[in-house]
Design a protein around this motif. Sequence first.
Motif, PDB file in Angstrom:
ATOM      1  N   UNK A 187       0.849  -1.197   0.000  1.00 19.06           N
ATOM      2  CA  UNK A 187       0.000   0.000   0.000  1.00 19.06           C
ATOM      3  C   UNK A 187       0.880   1.241   0.000  1.00 19.06           C
ATOM      4  N   UNK A 188       0.419   2.277  -0.683  1.00 14.71           N
ATOM      5  CA  UNK A 188       1.181   3.521  -0.768  1.00 14.71           C
ATOM      6  C   UNK A 188       0.254   4.709  -0.572  1.00 14.71           C
ATOM      7  N   UNK A 189       0.911   5.865  -0.354  1.00 15.78           N
ATOM      8  CA  UNK A 189       0.130   7.098  -0.245  1.00 15.78           C
ATOM      9  C   UNK A 189       0.244   7.859  -1.557  1.00 15.78           C
ATOM     10  N   UNK A 190      -0.850   8.424  -2.010  1.00 15.39           N
ATOM     11  CA  UNK A 190      -0.768   9.198  -3.254  1.00 15.39           C
ATOM     12  C   UNK A 190      -0.083  10.535  -3.032  1.00 15.39           C
ATOM     13  N   UNK A 191       0.200  10.866  -1.763  1.00 16.89           N
ATOM     14  CA  UNK A 191       0.978  12.069  -1.526  1.00 16.89           C
ATOM     15  C   UNK A 191       2.469  11.784  -1.615  1.00 16.89           C
ATOM     16  N   UNK A 192       2.825  10.532  -1.775  1.00 15.65           N
ATOM     17  CA  UNK A 192       4.235  10.193  -1.963  1.00 15.65           C
ATOM     18  C   UNK A 192       4.830   9.523  -0.740  1.00 15.65           C
ATOM     19  N   UNK A 193       6.064   9.101  -0.900  1.00 14.50           N
ATOM     20  CA  UNK A 193       6.767   8.477   0.207  1.00 14.50           C
ATOM     21  C   UNK A 193       6.771   6.966   0.106  1.00 14.50           C
ATOM     22  N   UNK A 194       7.413   6.384   1.118  1.00 19.92           N
ATOM     23  CA  UNK A 194       7.583   4.936   1.107  1.00 19.92           C
ATOM     24  C   UNK A 194       6.260   4.244   1.389  1.00 19.92           C
ATOM     25  N   UNK A 195       6.245   2.964   1.107  1.00 17.52           N
ATOM     26  CA  UNK A 195       4.999   2.225   1.220  1.00 17.52           C
ATOM     27  C   UNK A 195       4.907   1.397   2.479  1.00 17.52           C
ATOM     28  N   UNK A 196       3.830   0.668   2.575  1.00 21.07           N
ATOM     29  CA  UNK A 196       3.592  -0.202   3.710  1.00 21.07           C
ATOM     30  C   UNK A 196       3.282  -1.594   3.162  1.00 21.07           C
ATOM     31  N   UNK A 197       4.019  -2.550   3.664  1.00 21.51           N
ATOM     32  CA  UNK A 197       3.792  -3.920   3.226  1.00 21.51           C
ATOM     33  C   UNK A 197       3.102  -4.670   4.348  1.00 21.51           C
ATOM     34  N   UNK A 198       2.026  -5.312   4.025  1.00 22.28           N
ATOM     35  CA  UNK A 198       1.434  -6.193   5.036  1.00 22.28           C
ATOM     36  C   UNK A 198       1.048  -7.510   4.400  1.00 22.28           C
ATOM     37  N   UNK A 199       1.081  -8.538   5.249  1.00 21.61           N
ATOM     38  CA  UNK A 199       0.924  -9.889   4.729  1.00 21.61           C
ATOM     39  C   UNK A 199      -0.080 -10.671   5.560  1.00 21.61           C
ATOM     40  N   UNK A 200      -0.634 -11.646   4.915  1.00 18.68           N
ATOM     41  CA  UNK A 200      -1.501 -12.579   5.623  1.00 18.68           C
ATOM     42  C   UNK A 200      -0.952 -13.964   5.371  1.00 18.68           C
ATOM     43  N   UNK A 201      -0.816 -14.736   6.438  1.00 21.45           N
ATOM     44  CA  UNK A 201      -0.334 -16.094   6.239  1.00 21.45           C
ATOM     45  C   UNK A 201      -1.437 -17.075   6.588  1.00 21.45           C
ATOM     46  N   UNK A 202      -1.599 -18.049   5.708  1.00 21.43           N
ATOM     47  CA  UNK A 202      -2.600 -19.078   5.965  1.00 21.43           C
ATOM     48  C   UNK A 202      -1.963 -20.438   5.762  1.00 21.43           C
ATOM     49  N   UNK A 203      -2.550 -21.410   6.440  1.00 22.48           N
ATOM     50  CA  UNK A 203      -2.012 -22.749   6.298  1.00 22.48           C
ATOM     51  C   UNK A 203      -2.306 -23.264   4.902  1.00 22.48           C
TER      52      UNK A 203
END
Lengths: 207, 210, 581
Positions: C74-90
């Motif tokens: 995910x990122x911001x349209x105002x700029x800058x670095x992003x955010x990574x998030x994950x979901x783990x499932x069996x």
Amino acid sequence: MYGKGILKGLSVTWKRFWDTYTEDISWMLRGKKRYNTVEGVAHRSSKDTKGIFTVQYPEEQLIVPEEFRYVPFLVFDEGADGKKEVRCTSCGICAKVCPPQCIWIVRTNDPATGRPVPVPTDFFVDMDICMNCGFCAEYCPFDAIKMDHDINIASYQRNIYNLEKLMKPASYYAGIRPENYTREEEARKAKEAAKAAKAEAGAAAAA
Amino acid sequence: MENEKLSLPNYSIPEDIQNVVAVTTLDRLYNWGRRSSVWPLMFGLACCAIEMIAAQTARYDMARFGMEVMRPTPRQADMMLVSGTVTKKMLPSIIRLYNQMPEPKYVVAMGACASSGGPFKEGYNVVAGIDKFLPVDVYIPGCPPTPQALIAGLIKLQEKIDKQSIKHVTWYNKEKKDGNYVPMPILGPDLIDVRRNAEIRDVAAVKESA
Amino acid sequence: MVAPASTSTIDLVAKFPDSVTADTRPGYTGFIVNKAKLVEVATAIRDEFGYDLLTAVTGVDYLAENKMEVVYHAFKTTGGAGLTFKVQVERIDPIEVPSLIDIWPGVDFQEREAWDLYGIKFTGHPDLRRILMWEGFEGHPLRKDWKEPFFEEEAKPFKSRWPDGKHTFAENKNPFRDNLNFPANFDPEKYEVTGEEDLYLSLEKDSLKDVDGNMKTEHIVVNMGPHHPSTHGVLRVAVQLDGETIIGLKPVMGYLHRNHDKIGERNTYLQNIPYTDRLDYFNSMSNNFGYVTTVEKLMKIPVAERAEYIRVIMAELSRIQNHLIFIGMLMNDLGTMYTPSLYAFEERELVLDIFEAVSGARMMCNYFRFGGVVRDIPDFAMQKIKDLVFDRLPAKTDEMERFLNENEILVARLKGIHVLNAEDAIKYSVTGPVLRAAGVPYDLRRADPYSIYDRFDFDVAVRQNGDMMDNYLIRFDEIRQSLRILEQAIKQIPQGPINSQKAAYQVRVPAGEAYGRIESPKGELGFYVVSNGKPNPYRYHVRPASFVNLTAVESMCRGTKIADFVALLAMLDIVMGELDR
């Protein structure tokens, strides 16, 4: 006024149309040939090209830059008695680096000792898989495999090139890539000279 | 090239009437007409299609060979330029287009992918060469072939046309009328070539169900 | 070099202590979110932390750990670095993850892709059908235990090529003698074709009422493509029509799905470079750029100074020729048969001459290497670049504008048609010129500068209306800005080596993950690479701009005429090599 924009656009087309003829006349007045000459083709590929842009292959051909690559070929040096000495030592780097894995090499083994001999027994390139990326030529340490300039290789059947069909003389290579060839030859001579000097020094030290 | 002109090369016609008189054979007239108006199907698949478009544009100008009339409908096309990777998902559409083309029709495999799957041959959705399904007339290696290489390949096709004779061509032969019909493959668990149904069944039967 | 994403500054763990943990695997960044709380956390990420643009969604199959992971960027349209998030499932079927389509509708196609290739079921997704393969295909190809019919070994180089490389066709190794694989005891004659009811049913839902809210009258479904002169390749669109008005539409793709990801995971890192050329085949230089920067991020190596400038020069030249072709192709689709595109191709040929001189190939350049580029620009090519940048291209761009911009027919066809407003554009994860034409000044060269773009003085091209006319005009603006960058780059380019590394056919890439993105001419081109320290990538994913930009097409088209839809496809500037991969 409606239609003004269209007319303005048409004036651009009209100018482009006339450019061909004004250029023709100006070349004629200068006593130069615009068509079927290297000069003419070069001008049509330059920033000053105006009017007609067509290079009439096959009568005229585009000037290919030295780095142009199409399909690979193997370089051989002509030996003293006309023997073809292929530069390839079957080290296998090209086969390893090839992205679609279209290079197949059979290494020669000495029948007496069973040890590998630096000559390929056979060498295949599946031209219908080759992606013309040039990695084989780029990473070959012996300048043995190079990329060709010859584009006229369409055929009526599939193309799997074997050693015989892949080989082209070093003189051909020097012809299509003069700068690369000179640079590599110089590097090789320098290397050999260094080797000889080292051997001489070693012999002198031993004596 | 000697076949470009309608007249036979070994007859000398006075220069002033060369434009109006030709001495020729029926075969030559027939082939001259066909070789000079090979209309391609407007049909692009992948990267090679861009080079095909480039070959149509001002610098290479395939119109010089009578090949500029790209027909979007197969009914008016003479040549299918398979320009790019043929995927399994796309194949039924290609076969349908081919079957809809009227005879005489030619297939040119442009580039590595169309010839044998090319660099993507190992992919699970890639057909390893259009020649598994269609009779290919000319193979043009390269990835992609430059527009000049494409034109060189098309000249090869013209040479092939020159060698054909009206007496022997299949499309006037009543018995072979449907000779070039290719049955449509089916998209099942994988691509089903209906001509090979029995073989697929036999191989699948002995396959370990691991 | 780009600064590493500073995701740790965001206090996601403090906010959701029970459901979010930081990803602490070595080389990894971001957060791991509990599956049950995913929607809640994602809503907070969008609304409270301001990450309004979700660009990439993809799966990763950790076979050894028996886990399936879904990675979101995910990122911001105002700029800058992003955010990574994950979901783990069996990793036990059915693998289920809640869909985020209500929060970011732009995930639509990407979730369908993850379902198609990984078999991850996104619960709540309204139209979860296969997207790249066809309905009825056996298996989920990107799973690590799924093997393609021509499978030879897990990773290249294959041992059969050397030292005893007697040429055999791959067909000979497959029991079906072709690129085929059928389940055991399969009988083709008894196979029942499933057909495409699902596709047509997915259209039906939209059509109970027409655009004015009346009950539906007689509607017809028209299939445009995959063989259609104006779908820019082999795209198919199932359009539901009420007269000539579009009331529902579904793009059907995969007709050029060449298994880029699967092949990429078999390749070594270096071998992937020429494959990236074939993604967006108009812009091989940009594709190289994106992939190489991503792997360099993983390898943590610097790039030679001169090479950085060469890269920028090539990428911007590529952008110019892409936009010129865009203009030509748009005109073709509007019915201006062929003059503008012939003019555009003329300039493109001159740019391709430069590419050919430096890299050896017109289209598939394969010019970038880790740490730099293959070879220096020869003097005559540098002269050609200067000629084009300072002399010819500015004049020809002006000429093109004179030629077309005021044309009354063109204005009538483009002005006020297919308006995409900024809010919708962000919602559907649209990037590139299409987003900027909608009034969002989001250009990665400014918003999250990579390479050396922060050194150049240029403006982010932006327009306000978001209609087709603005989309058309913004391409001219971008050409002008690219020329500005090029002028500066040519003036500033230093002498020096062109690669910081020694030429090697195998590179060492430490374990970890990286998401690299560049502003390709079509939008955000992202690469997600996971390394486990071996010579080939464990996961190699391309986030193509064309693919995601197409998500918006359905909502943009409703209520418009089908003739304009042809122009819209041209305007989105899709290219199938990248869209289907």
